[in-house]
Design a protein around this motif. Structure first.
Motif, PDB file in Angstrom:
ATOM      1  N   ILE A  13      19.657  31.005   2.794  1.00 13.99           N
ATOM      2  CA  ILE A  13      21.072  30.938   2.410  1.00 13.99           C
ATOM      3  C   ILE A  13      21.898  30.281   3.507  1.00 13.99           C
ATOM      4  CG2 ILE A  13      23.120  32.352   1.963  1.00 13.99           C
ATOM      5  CD1 ILE A  13      21.236  34.271   0.446  1.00 13.99           C
ATOM      6  N   ASN A  14      21.631  30.611   4.758  1.00 19.14           N
ATOM      7  CA  ASN A  14      22.348  29.972   5.872  1.00 19.14           C
ATOM      8  C   ASN A  14      22.061  28.482   5.932  1.00 19.14           C
ATOM      9  OD1 ASN A  14      23.549  32.352   6.638  1.00 19.14           O
ATOM     10  ND2 ASN A  14      22.000  32.842   8.178  1.00 19.14           N
ATOM     11  N   ARG A  15      20.824  28.092   5.699  1.00 18.47           N
ATOM     12  CA  ARG A  15      20.484  26.666   5.694  1.00 18.47           C
ATOM     13  C   ARG A  15      21.190  25.938   4.558  1.00 18.47           C
ATOM     14  NH1 ARG A  15      13.948  26.645   6.843  1.00 18.47           N
ATOM     15  NH2 ARG A  15      14.101  27.223   9.044  1.00 18.47           N
ATOM     16  N   ILE A  16      21.265  26.553   3.394  1.00 18.64           N
ATOM     17  CA  ILE A  16      21.933  25.929   2.246  1.00 18.64           C
ATOM     18  C   ILE A  16      23.429  25.801   2.519  1.00 18.64           C
ATOM     19  CG2 ILE A  16      22.579  26.307  -0.169  1.00 18.64           C
ATOM     20  CD1 ILE A  16      19.700  27.338  -0.602  1.00 18.64           C
ATOM     21  N   LEU A  17      24.038  26.813   3.114  1.00 14.28           N
ATOM     22  CA  LEU A  17      25.456  26.728   3.467  1.00 14.28           C
ATOM     23  C   LEU A  17      25.702  25.646   4.517  1.00 14.28           C
ATOM     24  CD1 LEU A  17      26.451  30.506   3.565  1.00 14.28           C
ATOM     25  CD2 LEU A  17      27.097  28.791   1.844  1.00 14.28           C
ATOM     26  N   ALA A  18      24.823  25.562   5.511  1.00 14.63           N
ATOM     27  CA  ALA A  18      24.946  24.507   6.519  1.00 14.63           C
ATOM     28  C   ALA A  18      24.787  23.131   5.881  1.00 14.63           C
ATOM     29  CB  ALA A  18      23.895  24.713   7.621  1.00 14.63           C
ATOM     30  N   THR A  19      23.871  23.016   4.939  1.00  9.37           N
ATOM     31  CA  THR A  19      23.677  21.756   4.230  1.00  9.37           C
ATOM     32  C   THR A  19      24.920  21.365   3.461  1.00  9.37           C
ATOM     33  OG1 THR A  19      21.314  22.124   4.003  1.00  9.37           O
ATOM     34  CG2 THR A  19      22.321  20.625   2.424  1.00  9.37           C
ATOM     35  N   PHE A  20      25.498  22.339   2.749  1.00 11.60           N
ATOM     36  CA  PHE A  20      26.721  22.067   1.994  1.00 11.60           C
ATOM     37  C   PHE A  20      27.816  21.545   2.922  1.00 11.60           C
ATOM     38  CE2 PHE A  20      30.806  23.351   0.241  1.00 11.60           C
ATOM     39  CZ  PHE A  20      30.753  22.736  -0.994  1.00 11.60           C
ATOM     40  N   LEU A  21      27.989  22.196   4.068  1.00  8.10           N
ATOM     41  CA  LEU A  21      29.026  21.771   5.008  1.00  8.10           C
ATOM     42  C   LEU A  21      28.735  20.389   5.589  1.00  8.10           C
ATOM     43  CD1 LEU A  21      29.737  25.130   6.861  1.00  8.10           C
ATOM     44  CD2 LEU A  21      31.207  23.941   5.225  1.00  8.10           C
ATOM     45  N   LEU A  22      27.482  20.134   5.958  1.00  6.69           N
ATOM     46  CA  LEU A  22      27.125  18.823   6.510  1.00  6.69           C
ATOM     47  C   LEU A  22      27.335  17.703   5.496  1.00  6.69           C
ATOM     48  CD1 LEU A  22      23.883  19.728   8.492  1.00  6.69           C
ATOM     49  CD2 LEU A  22      26.040  18.921   9.450  1.00  6.69           C
ATOM     50  N   MET A  23      26.904  17.917   4.267  1.00  8.10           N
ATOM     51  CA  MET A  23      27.094  16.900   3.234  1.00  8.10           C
ATOM     52  C   MET A  23      28.578  16.729   2.915  1.00  8.10           C
ATOM     53  SD  MET A  23      24.408  15.264   2.362  1.00  8.10           S
ATOM     54  CE  MET A  23      24.778  14.531   0.783  1.00  8.10           C
ATOM     55  N   PHE A  24      29.331  17.821   2.912  1.00  6.75           N
ATOM     56  CA  PHE A  24      30.762  17.741   2.661  1.00  6.75           C
ATOM     57  C   PHE A  24      31.441  16.894   3.735  1.00  6.75           C
ATOM     58  CE2 PHE A  24      35.123  19.443   2.637  1.00  6.75           C
ATOM     59  CZ  PHE A  24      35.419  19.280   1.290  1.00  6.75           C
ATOM     60  N   VAL A  25      31.069  17.089   4.990  1.00  2.00           N
ATOM     61  CA  VAL A  25      31.623  16.295   6.095  1.00  2.00           C
ATOM     62  C   VAL A  25      31.204  14.832   5.956  1.00  2.00           C
ATOM     63  CG1 VAL A  25      31.480  15.927   8.593  1.00  2.00           C
ATOM     64  CG2 VAL A  25      31.867  18.214   7.689  1.00  2.00           C
ATOM     65  N   ALA A  26      29.936  14.581   5.625  1.00  4.57           N
ATOM     66  CA  ALA A  26      29.457  13.202   5.467  1.00  4.57           C
ATOM     67  C   ALA A  26      30.183  12.495   4.322  1.00  4.57           C
ATOM     68  CB  ALA A  26      27.945  13.185   5.228  1.00  4.57           C
ATOM     69  N   ILE A  27      30.399  13.199   3.222  1.00  2.00           N
ATOM     70  CA  ILE A  27      31.129  12.623   2.092  1.00  2.00           C
ATOM     71  C   ILE A  27      32.584  12.364   2.496  1.00  2.00           C
ATOM     72  CG2 ILE A  27      32.059  13.143  -0.210  1.00  2.00           C
ATOM     73  CD1 ILE A  27      29.336  14.541  -0.770  1.00  2.00           C
ATOM     74  N   GLY A  28      33.176  13.287   3.236  1.00  2.00           N
ATOM     75  CA  GLY A  28      34.542  13.089   3.724  1.00  2.00           C
ATOM     76  C   GLY A  28      34.655  11.881   4.635  1.00  2.00           C
ATOM     77  N   ILE A  29      33.674  11.692   5.499  1.00  2.05           N
ATOM     78  CA  ILE A  29      33.672  10.527   6.385  1.00  2.05           C
ATOM     79  C   ILE A  29      33.547   9.245   5.572  1.00  2.05           C
ATOM     80  CG2 ILE A  29      32.293   9.316   8.135  1.00  2.05           C
ATOM     81  CD1 ILE A  29      31.741  12.109   9.364  1.00  2.05           C
ATOM     82  N   ALA A  30      32.656   9.250   4.586  1.00  3.02           N
ATOM     83  CA  ALA A  30      32.481   8.068   3.735  1.00  3.02           C
ATOM     84  C   ALA A  30      33.767   7.733   2.987  1.00  3.02           C
ATOM     85  CB  ALA A  30      31.335   8.290   2.750  1.00  3.02           C
ATOM     86  N   MET A  31      34.457   8.760   2.496  1.00  3.28           N
ATOM     87  CA  MET A  31      35.724   8.534   1.791  1.00  3.28           C
ATOM     88  C   MET A  31      36.812   8.047   2.748  1.00  3.28           C
ATOM     89  SD  MET A  31      35.928  11.695  -0.909  1.00  3.28           S
ATOM     90  CE  MET A  31      37.428  11.118  -1.709  1.00  3.28           C
ATOM     91  N   PHE A  32      36.907   8.683   3.909  1.00 10.75           N
ATOM     92  CA  PHE A  32      37.943   8.338   4.879  1.00 10.75           C
ATOM     93  C   PHE A  32      37.788   6.912   5.400  1.00 10.75           C
ATOM     94  CE2 PHE A  32      39.481   8.258   9.314  1.00 10.75           C
ATOM     95  CZ  PHE A  32      40.827   8.510   9.086  1.00 10.75           C
ATOM     96  N   LEU A  33      36.550   6.517   5.677  1.00  8.37           N
ATOM     97  CA  LEU A  33      36.302   5.171   6.200  1.00  8.37           C
ATOM     98  C   LEU A  33      36.271   4.113   5.106  1.00  8.37           C
ATOM     99  CD1 LEU A  33      33.584   5.935   8.893  1.00  8.37           C
ATOM    100  CD2 LEU A  33      36.038   5.546   9.236  1.00  8.37           C
ATOM    101  N   GLY A  34      36.243   4.533   3.850  1.00 12.21           N
ATOM    102  CA  GLY A  34      36.210   3.578   2.744  1.00 12.21           C
ATOM    103  C   GLY A  34      34.930   2.756   2.705  1.00 12.21           C
ATOM    104  N   ILE A  35      33.819   3.394   2.961  1.00  9.89           N
ATOM    105  CA  ILE A  35      32.528   2.705   2.975  1.00  9.89           C
ATOM    106  C   ILE A  35      32.227   2.204   1.569  1.00  9.89           C
ATOM    107  CG2 ILE A  35      30.046   3.016   3.352  1.00  9.89           C
ATOM    108  CD1 ILE A  35      30.792   5.028   5.524  1.00  9.89           C
ATOM    109  N   PRO A  36      31.940   0.899   1.414  1.00 11.04           N
ATOM    110  CA  PRO A  36      31.747   0.338   0.072  1.00 11.04           C
ATOM    111  C   PRO A  36      30.487   0.817  -0.646  1.00 11.04           C
ATOM    112  CG  PRO A  36      31.397  -1.337   1.743  1.00 11.04           C
ATOM    113  CD  PRO A  36      31.882  -0.118   2.449  1.00 11.04           C
ATOM    114  N   ASN A  37      29.451   1.157   0.062  1.00 12.19           N
ATOM    115  CA  ASN A  37      28.209   1.679  -0.520  1.00 12.19           C
ATOM    116  C   ASN A  37      27.874   3.002   0.167  1.00 12.19           C
ATOM    117  OD1 ASN A  37      27.777  -0.514  -2.258  1.00 12.19           O
ATOM    118  ND2 ASN A  37      26.855  -1.695  -0.585  1.00 12.19           N
ATOM    119  N   PRO A  38      28.530   4.082  -0.230  1.00 11.05           N
ATOM    120  CA  PRO A  38      28.354   5.343   0.496  1.00 11.05           C
ATOM    121  C   PRO A  38      26.972   5.959   0.334  1.00 11.05           C
ATOM    122  CG  PRO A  38      29.637   5.705  -1.486  1.00 11.05           C
ATOM    123  CD  PRO A  38      29.450   4.223  -1.351  1.00 11.05           C
TER     124      PRO A  38
END
Length: 116
Positions: A13-38
């Motif tokens: 459960i801790n690993r899944i929560l950490a994964t959710f947070l890491l992917m959420f941050v990565a998606i946020g970075i992709a959105m913020f930087l406007g990466i054309p192929n995220p």
């Protein structure tokens, strides 16, 4: 005294929560930087998470990755409506490549652990 199974479940459960947070941050970075192929950035994160945390976390990563790619390429961010077939094809290819990455990473990890 806690059982071994309860401790194992808490780790997953801790690993899944950490994964959710890491992917959420990565998606946020992709959105913020406007990466054309995220999907390229997110596939790298998927491989890293799967190799570190295991298959369960990889499945969470795939779900988040595919949902974001569906959102990114859809018309007016509707998830299911696409202007051209090429955008839908990108979503399908990303989903298939993600699944292949997950299976390959899991196979390599399992093979290495079985040699020990």
């Amino acid at each position: 005294m806690k059982s071994q199974g309860g401790h194992f479940n808490k780790i997953i459960i801790n690993r899944i929560l950490a994964t959710f947070l890491l992917m959420f941050v990565a998606i946020g970075i992709a959105m913020f930087l406007g990466i054309p192929n995220p999907e390229t950035l997110l596939l790298i994160v998927l491989v890293m998470i799967t190799s570190i945390f295991g298959m369960e976390s990889g499945i969470v990563s795939i779900v988040m990755l595919v949902l974001y790619v569906m959102y990114f390429y859809s018309a007016e961010h509707s998830f299911l409506l696409y202007n051209r077939g090429t955008e839908l094809a990108k979503v399908i290819v990303t989903a298939l490549c993600s699944l292949i990455c997950l299976l390959f990473c899991s196979l390599v990890i399992h093979k290495r652990l079985s040699k020990r």
